[in-house]
Design a protein around this motif. Structure first.
Motif, PDB file in Angstrom:
ATOM      1  N   ARG A 180       0.820  -1.219   0.000  1.00 52.54           N
ATOM      2  CA  ARG A 180       0.000   0.000   0.000  1.00 52.54           C
ATOM      3  C   ARG A 180       0.848   1.261   0.000  1.00 52.54           C
ATOM      4  N   PRO A 181       1.873   1.369   0.861  1.00 49.01           N
ATOM      5  CA  PRO A 181       2.690   2.586   0.822  1.00 49.01           C
ATOM      6  C   PRO A 181       3.356   2.848  -0.522  1.00 49.01           C
ATOM      7  N   LEU A 182       3.707   1.783  -1.248  1.00 44.36           N
ATOM      8  CA  LEU A 182       4.378   1.957  -2.540  1.00 44.36           C
ATOM      9  C   LEU A 182       3.402   2.021  -3.704  1.00 44.36           C
ATOM     10  N   GLY A 183       2.110   1.903  -3.431  1.00 42.08           N
ATOM     11  CA  GLY A 183       1.119   1.955  -4.502  1.00 42.08           C
ATOM     12  C   GLY A 183       1.120   0.736  -5.392  1.00 42.08           C
ATOM     13  N   MET A 184       1.558  -0.412  -4.859  1.00 40.55           N
ATOM     14  CA  MET A 184       1.613  -1.650  -5.652  1.00 40.55           C
ATOM     15  C   MET A 184       0.298  -2.412  -5.481  1.00 40.55           C
ATOM     16  N   ASP A 185      -0.759  -1.847  -6.033  1.00 38.72           N
ATOM     17  CA  ASP A 185      -2.104  -2.385  -5.826  1.00 38.72           C
ATOM     18  C   ASP A 185      -2.389  -3.652  -6.622  1.00 38.72           C
ATOM     19  N   ARG A 186      -1.511  -3.983  -7.577  1.00 39.45           N
ATOM     20  CA  ARG A 186      -1.755  -5.168  -8.402  1.00 39.45           C
ATOM     21  C   ARG A 186      -0.832  -6.328  -8.032  1.00 39.45           C
ATOM     22  N   THR A 187      -0.245  -6.253  -6.841  1.00 35.18           N
ATOM     23  CA  THR A 187       0.535  -7.371  -6.317  1.00 35.18           C
ATOM     24  C   THR A 187      -0.305  -8.034  -5.236  1.00 35.18           C
ATOM     25  N   SER A 188      -0.592  -9.325  -5.399  1.00 37.43           N
ATOM     26  CA  SER A 188      -1.584  -9.975  -4.542  1.00 37.43           C
ATOM     27  C   SER A 188      -1.169 -11.403  -4.215  1.00 37.43           C
ATOM     28  N   PHE A 189      -1.864 -11.958  -3.204  1.00 37.37           N
ATOM     29  CA  PHE A 189      -1.578 -13.322  -2.753  1.00 37.37           C
ATOM     30  C   PHE A 189      -2.033 -14.353  -3.775  1.00 37.37           C
ATOM     31  N   GLY A 190      -3.175 -14.094  -4.386  1.00 38.80           N
ATOM     32  CA  GLY A 190      -3.705 -14.972  -5.419  1.00 38.80           C
ATOM     33  C   GLY A 190      -3.974 -14.191  -6.697  1.00 38.80           C
ATOM     34  N   PRO A 191      -4.320 -14.856  -7.789  1.00 35.70           N
ATOM     35  CA  PRO A 191      -4.515 -14.163  -9.061  1.00 35.70           C
ATOM     36  C   PRO A 191      -5.741 -13.271  -9.046  1.00 35.70           C
ATOM     37  N   GLN A 192      -5.612 -12.116  -9.692  1.00 34.95           N
ATOM     38  CA  GLN A 192      -6.712 -11.177  -9.863  1.00 34.95           C
ATOM     39  C   GLN A 192      -6.757 -10.761 -11.326  1.00 34.95           C
ATOM     40  N   ALA A 193      -7.928 -10.809 -11.928  1.00 38.07           N
ATOM     41  CA  ALA A 193      -8.060 -10.499 -13.357  1.00 38.07           C
ATOM     42  C   ALA A 193      -7.672  -9.047 -13.638  1.00 38.07           C
ATOM     43  N   PRO A 194      -7.052  -8.805 -14.813  1.00 39.63           N
ATOM     44  CA  PRO A 194      -6.640  -9.795 -15.805  1.00 39.63           C
ATOM     45  C   PRO A 194      -5.329 -10.469 -15.400  1.00 39.63           C
ATOM     46  N   HIS A 195      -5.292 -11.791 -15.541  1.00 36.46           N
ATOM     47  CA  HIS A 195      -4.083 -12.527 -15.185  1.00 36.46           C
ATOM     48  C   HIS A 195      -3.861 -13.651 -16.187  1.00 36.46           C
ATOM     49  N   ALA A 196      -2.598 -14.032 -16.314  1.00 40.70           N
ATOM     50  CA  ALA A 196      -2.238 -15.128 -17.197  1.00 40.70           C
ATOM     51  C   ALA A 196      -2.424 -16.456 -16.477  1.00 40.70           C
ATOM     52  N   LYS A 197      -2.733 -17.492 -17.218  1.00 40.41           N
ATOM     53  CA  LYS A 197      -2.760 -18.847 -16.685  1.00 40.41           C
ATOM     54  C   LYS A 197      -1.407 -19.502 -16.964  1.00 40.41           C
ATOM     55  N   GLY A 198      -0.975 -20.331 -16.028  1.00 38.54           N
ATOM     56  CA  GLY A 198       0.329 -20.959 -16.172  1.00 38.54           C
ATOM     57  C   GLY A 198       0.282 -22.221 -17.006  1.00 38.54           C
ATOM     58  N   SER A 220       4.194 -20.319   1.429  1.00 38.93           N
ATOM     59  CA  SER A 220       3.864 -19.185   0.562  1.00 38.93           C
ATOM     60  C   SER A 220       4.918 -18.080   0.588  1.00 38.93           C
ATOM     61  N   PRO A 221       5.648 -17.837   1.690  1.00 33.31           N
ATOM     62  CA  PRO A 221       6.680 -16.796   1.640  1.00 33.31           C
ATOM     63  C   PRO A 221       7.794 -17.088   0.646  1.00 33.31           C
ATOM     64  N   ALA A 222       7.893 -18.328   0.194  1.00 37.08           N
ATOM     65  CA  ALA A 222       8.949 -18.695  -0.748  1.00 37.08           C
ATOM     66  C   ALA A 222       8.581 -18.445  -2.193  1.00 37.08           C
ATOM     67  N   GLY A 223       7.272 -18.218  -2.517  1.00 36.99           N
ATOM     68  CA  GLY A 223       6.966 -18.054  -3.938  1.00 36.99           C
ATOM     69  C   GLY A 223       5.515 -17.865  -4.306  1.00 36.99           C
ATOM     70  N   GLN A 224       4.709 -17.293  -3.442  1.00 29.96           N
ATOM     71  CA  GLN A 224       3.269 -17.260  -3.644  1.00 29.96           C
ATOM     72  C   GLN A 224       2.764 -16.137  -4.544  1.00 29.96           C
ATOM     73  N   LEU A 225       3.413 -14.977  -4.536  1.00 29.11           N
ATOM     74  CA  LEU A 225       2.775 -13.747  -5.009  1.00 29.11           C
ATOM     75  C   LEU A 225       2.575 -13.683  -6.523  1.00 29.11           C
ATOM     76  N   TRP A 226       1.574 -12.860  -6.894  1.00 28.09           N
ATOM     77  CA  TRP A 226       1.279 -12.501  -8.278  1.00 28.09           C
ATOM     78  C   TRP A 226       1.498 -11.005  -8.427  1.00 28.09           C
ATOM     79  N   SER A 227       1.906 -10.574  -9.639  1.00 30.04           N
ATOM     80  CA  SER A 227       2.134  -9.139  -9.830  1.00 30.04           C
ATOM     81  C   SER A 227       2.115  -8.803 -11.315  1.00 30.04           C
ATOM     82  N   THR A 228       2.378  -7.550 -11.614  1.00 30.23           N
ATOM     83  CA  THR A 228       2.368  -7.034 -12.982  1.00 30.23           C
ATOM     84  C   THR A 228       3.696  -6.360 -13.289  1.00 30.23           C
TER      85      THR A 228
END
Length: 451
Positions: A180-198, A220-228
């Motif tokens: 939130r402080p950095l304005g990274m609103d599209r970095t999340s724990f799970g996928p949020q549209a629009p997102h790519a499928k693996g 999850s701390p080892a590799g969970q996050l999604w981002s843009t």
């Protein structure tokens, strides 16, 4: 977005397009940042039938570890832990309880690379309690235990450390304290549209296999996050030192300092405090790579040039290791940095009288004032111990880098208040070689010829 020359944009896009086609990547996105400004974005392939954008989410895998590292350093800076604390002081009961938090951050605990149980990247995760209980003697690898051995397990442990000390999940802490402080609103724990499928791409045919994307629980701390790309370019700026008060820039510089080396004939890669380090053709890059089933990603920054690069792909494998450095090379080749014009600076008489030649024993050094009010002490012939110094409120100076990083510089003055010598971490620098009027340890005899 700052505009690049059409020829530069074409060269960058061609490199991306060649990568996507030759390595058969379903979709590939990349971006560049310089001096805090986004320079370029490129996307190739398709996500849900459309070309991906800078706002398309991908899983970032182990780049997640950099956020956990920042959370730990925030706790350190707040005095809630020390990097020298053993794990037992906060999370007792594991076989690595005598190892320090710093060793967890630098992957030097000797802990196993992966947790016990099934392939964690393709299965739902368990509880932190189960993870900690599984770290017994079988989780330790052969000596040397102080050497570098990458451990996903270790960052699962660090995530639980953050959770215990904050009283909330590591991701809730990351959301509140970093995203939130950095304005990274599209970095999340799970996928949020629009997102790519693996996907995995078949090695011998142009067909795809969907990959799972689970909630990895304690891992999850080892590799969970999604981002843009947009968010990751902001993260590149953070690693570069544009910290937005989330951390002091000096703490981020501490994270970028080598804590372990991935050993080889030449030191090309290593690890700081939660950050991967890479040396490439004179560059010293910091950031992290990431891979999860169906996804690859990398964010790297060159603090010396205040430049960063990002790529993200929805493929289990295939992106070449040189893509990031190739993009940086294309930028340097087509649009090299134009230096700012030189202008005079306002320098106080007190600083001006410190400048010029000083001698460490018989060795000449030069002290000059930098435009930002720092002192720069360098050998006259350019080889030897060199450091910059920042002022302290009591008239002393603290080393910022090089051999004298963190060391104290005191200005010695004669009875008239004129600078007579420099006392730098017990070494005495004088205006002439071994000036007898300065407090040189051991005293000073006369210069003479022969025996």
């Amino acid at each position: 977005m700052t505009s690049l020359l059409p020829s530069t944009q074409r060269a960058l896009f061609r490199r991306l397009a060649v990568e996507q086609r030759q390595n058969r990547i379903p979709s590939l996105v990349a971006g560049l940042v310089r001096d805090g400004e986004v320079l370029w974005f490129g996307g190739r392939g398709a996500v849900e039938g459309a070309e991906p954008t800078a706002d398309t989410q991908y899983r970032i895998g182990s780049i997640t570890k950099t956020f956990v590292g920042v959370l730990v350093l925030r706790l350190r800076d707040e005095g809630k832990l020390r990097l020298t604390d053993t794990l037992d002081e906060h999370l007792p009961g594991t076989a690595v309880g005598d190892r320090s938090i710093a060793r967890l951050l630098t992957h030097t605990t000797g802990m196993s690379a992966e947790p016990q149980g099934p392939w964690w990247e393709r299965t739902p995760g368990g509880s932190p309690q189960d993870l900690l209980a599984s770290i017994d003697e079988s989780a330790l690898r052969p000596p040397p235990q102080h050497g570098f051995h990458y451990s996903n397990t270790g960052f699962g442990v660090l995530g639980e450390l953050v959770s215990r000390l904050r009283g909330r999940s590591w991701f809730a802490a990351a959301e509140q304290e970093i995203l939130r402080p950095l304005g990274m609103d599209r970095t999340s724990f799970g996928p949020q549209a629009p997102h790519a499928k693996g996907f995995a791409v078949h090695p011998w045919a142009d067909v795809l296999l969907p990959e799972p994307a689970e909630d990895h629980g304690a891992m999850s701390p080892a590799g969970q996050l999604w981002s843009t790309v947009d968010d990751m370019l902001r993260w590149a700026r953070f690693v570069d030192g544009d910290t937005g008060e989330v951390l002091h820039p000096d703490t981020v510089a501490e994270m970028r300092a080598p804590g372990a080396v991935d050993d080889g004939d030449v030191w090309r890669a290593g690890y700081g405090l939660g950050l991967q380090l890479v040396r490439d053709n004179g560059r010293r890059l910091a950031g992290h790579t990431g891979s999860m089933p169906g996804f690859l990603a990398t964010v790297m920054t060159d603090p010396a040039q205040s430049t960063g690069a990002v790529f993200m792909a929805n493929s289990t494998s295939g992106v070449s290791g040189g893509l990031i450095t190739d993009l940086l090379n294309i930028l340097d080749e087509h649009e090299p940095r134009i230096p700012q014009p030189w202008t005079p600076s306002a320098v106080s008489p007190e600083l001006l009288e410190l400048t010029g030649q000083w001698y460490w024993g018989p060795t000449p050094y030069v002290l000059r004032v930098l435009p930002e009010g720092l002192l720069d002490l360098v050998p006259w012939q350019g080889r030897g111990r060199a450091s910059r110094f920042r002022p302290n409120s009591d008239g002393t100076w603290t080393g910022m880098d090089g051999y004298y990083s963190g060391e104290l510089l005191r200005i010695g003055r004669d009875a008239d208040g004129v600078p007579s010598h420099l006392d730098l971490s017990t070494f005495i620098f004088t205006r002439t070689p071994y000036d007898p009027a300065a407090p040189v340890p051991g005293g000073v005899q006369e210069w003479r010829s022969g025996e």
